[in-house]
Design a protein around this motif. Structure first.
Motif, PDB file in Angstrom:
ATOM      1  N   UNK A 221       0.776  -1.669  -0.093  1.00 30.16           N
ATOM      2  CA  UNK A 221       0.333  -0.189   0.194  1.00 30.16           C
ATOM      3  C   UNK A 221       0.794   1.500  -0.308  1.00 30.16           C
ATOM      4  N   UNK A 222       2.265   1.330   0.049  1.00 27.43           N
ATOM      5  CA  UNK A 222       2.882   1.806   0.267  1.00 27.43           C
ATOM      6  C   UNK A 222       4.077   2.907  -1.424  1.00 27.43           C
ATOM      7  N   UNK A 223       3.344   2.490  -2.574  1.00 27.95           N
ATOM      8  CA  UNK A 223       3.936   2.363  -3.881  1.00 27.95           C
ATOM      9  C   UNK A 223       3.554   3.799  -4.302  1.00 27.95           C
ATOM     10  N   UNK A 224       2.147   3.528  -3.862  1.00 28.02           N
ATOM     11  CA  UNK A 224       1.407   4.548  -4.654  1.00 28.02           C
ATOM     12  C   UNK A 224       0.168   5.522  -3.433  1.00 28.02           C
ATOM     13  N   UNK A 225      -0.397   6.483  -3.995  1.00 27.34           N
ATOM     14  CA  UNK A 225      -1.881   6.778  -3.626  1.00 27.34           C
ATOM     15  C   UNK A 225      -2.547   5.650  -3.361  1.00 27.34           C
ATOM     16  N   UNK A 226      -3.165   5.380  -2.047  1.00 28.07           N
ATOM     17  CA  UNK A 226      -4.110   3.930  -2.926  1.00 28.07           C
ATOM     18  C   UNK A 226      -5.834   4.701  -2.541  1.00 28.07           C
ATOM     19  N   UNK A 227      -6.464   4.220  -3.465  1.00 26.82           N
ATOM     20  CA  UNK A 227      -7.719   3.960  -3.626  1.00 26.82           C
ATOM     21  C   UNK A 227      -8.761   2.611  -3.242  1.00 26.82           C
ATOM     22  N   UNK A 228      -9.514   2.470  -2.394  1.00 26.97           N
ATOM     23  CA  UNK A 228      -9.762   1.341  -1.584  1.00 26.97           C
ATOM     24  C   UNK A 228     -10.957   0.798  -2.081  1.00 26.97           C
ATOM     25  N   UNK A 229     -11.871   0.509  -3.397  1.00 29.53           N
ATOM     26  CA  UNK A 229     -12.935   0.248  -3.890  1.00 29.53           C
ATOM     27  C   UNK A 229     -13.777  -0.482  -3.179  1.00 29.53           C
ATOM     28  N   UNK A 230     -14.547  -0.335  -2.793  1.00 32.10           N
ATOM     29  CA  UNK A 230     -15.627  -1.136  -1.751  1.00 32.10           C
ATOM     30  C   UNK A 230     -16.997  -1.362  -2.943  1.00 32.10           C
ATOM     31  N   UNK A 231     -17.342  -2.877  -3.128  1.00 27.64           N
ATOM     32  CA  UNK A 231     -18.752  -2.691  -3.610  1.00 27.64           C
ATOM     33  C   UNK A 231     -20.279  -2.768  -3.180  1.00 27.64           C
ATOM     34  N   UNK A 232     -21.192  -2.708  -3.962  1.00 26.23           N
ATOM     35  CA  UNK A 232     -22.553  -2.412  -3.457  1.00 26.23           C
ATOM     36  C   UNK A 232     -22.918  -3.890  -2.212  1.00 26.23           C
ATOM     37  N   UNK A 233     -24.116  -2.981  -1.227  1.00 32.95           N
ATOM     38  CA  UNK A 233     -24.277  -4.348  -0.623  1.00 32.95           C
ATOM     39  C   UNK A 233     -24.390  -5.205  -1.050  1.00 32.95           C
TER      40      UNK A 233
END
Ligand code: SAM
Length: 284
Positions: A221-233
């Motif tokens: 998680x250090x390489x680049x800025x991270x976007x955590x993409x989460x799915x619909x419930x």
């Protein structure tokens, strides 16, 4: 003391309202509807602490409402002074009116009506060490509020709402954020806009998926800025978003449950992605 055209008594720059049928009270109550919030671009935050935080963060206050019995509290007086100085309205009301505005039997004694603040996706330029949360069609107001609160606590830099989502400025979501709604940039985007932005943003999109092949603890998680993409419930992440991700991560599970609650999964991901950045040292 004079009577103004709304039928409220004026005490200096403060209006005293006791009637539930007062038009200003009716307008505030209407903010329970998304349509009214959208039209007026406003929302309600309950509680003195939240109101003070929002004022400090420069949120535009439209109306400050407080119960008569707290009118002499120094922080209430200060909040009222700031509201007036910034051109807002101050209402001194009965507890009955506050109950009705907040739809609660035991209402908070102070409520603020603020202008919504949205950040445009093109103004999000992630830098090293930053983490964003992107939520695909989040439905549940409590989940969204909890995620905003958790993202704030983990030191994330913003929450991106993809597609048709529940409103972060609903009363229920604002309540669940416990004030963090004021702390983080909120962004709305279509799936297409998100994917176009991703191409030029220099981020690593880590999508979470029940069929993900990668253990979330093995990702760098250090390489680049991270976007955590989460799915619909209900439906999880659609293919159009999942296939564009840089990694499809899974949180290993035991037991009978098919999946984790969305807010819990987001919390686990956030604290893992930011583990190297969080310490117990004193906060500023
Ligand atoms: N029925 C949905 C499905 O098939 O994907 C369940 C969605 S789950 C309640 C909501 C979201 O939480 C998922 O889309 C994913 O982003 C995240 N999630 C929940 N449990 C997870 C796990 N064990 N690993 C990775 N992500 C998970």
């Amino acid at each position: 003391m004079s009577q103004d055209h709304h039928g409220a008594r004026r005490v200096g720059q403060v209006k005293e309202v006791t009637s539930l049928s007062n038009p200003i009270v009716k307008d505030i109550k209407a903010l329970a509807n998304k349509k009214d919030r959208d039209e007026t671009k406003s929302f309600m935050a309950e509680g003195l602490k939240l109101v003070i935080d929002a004022l400090e963060l420069g949120f535009e206050i439209k109306t400050l409402v407080y119960a008569k019995n707290v009118k002499d509290k120094p922080q209430v007086v200060q909040a009222a002074t700031k509201t007036v100085a910034r051109g807002g309205l101050v209402l001194e009301v009965s507890e009955k009116v506050l109950s009705s505005i907040t739809r609660r039997d035991n209402p908070q004694m102070v409520v603020g009506i603020f202008t919504q603040r949205w950040t445009s996706l093109r103004d999000i330029r992630p830098k090293a060490g930053e983490t964003y949360v992107a939520l695909d069609r989040v439905r549940d107001p409590g989940n969204l509020g909890t995620i905003i609160r958790t993202a704030d606590a983990a030191g994330a830099s913003g929450v991106i709402l993809i597609g048709e989502t529940t409103d972060p400025y609903s009363m229920e979501t604002v309540r669940a954020t416990m004030g963090s709604v004021f702390a983080l940039p909120l962004v709305k985007a279509s799936p297409a806009d998100f994917l176009a932005w991703k191409k030029g943003a220099g981020v690593s999109v880590v999508a979470t998926h029940l069929a993900g092949a990668v253990d979330y603890r093995t990702i760098d998680y250090r390489k680049k800025p991270v976007v955590l993409l989460m799915g619909n419930e209900q439906q999880g992440l659609p293919d159009e978003l999942a296939r564009e991700a840089d990694a499809l991560a899974r949180i290993p599970q035991a037991g009978l449950a098919d999946s984790l609650n969305l807010a819990i999964a987001t919390g686990i991901m956030l604290f893992e992605a930011r583990r190297h950045l969080l310490t117990l040292e004193e906060r500023e």
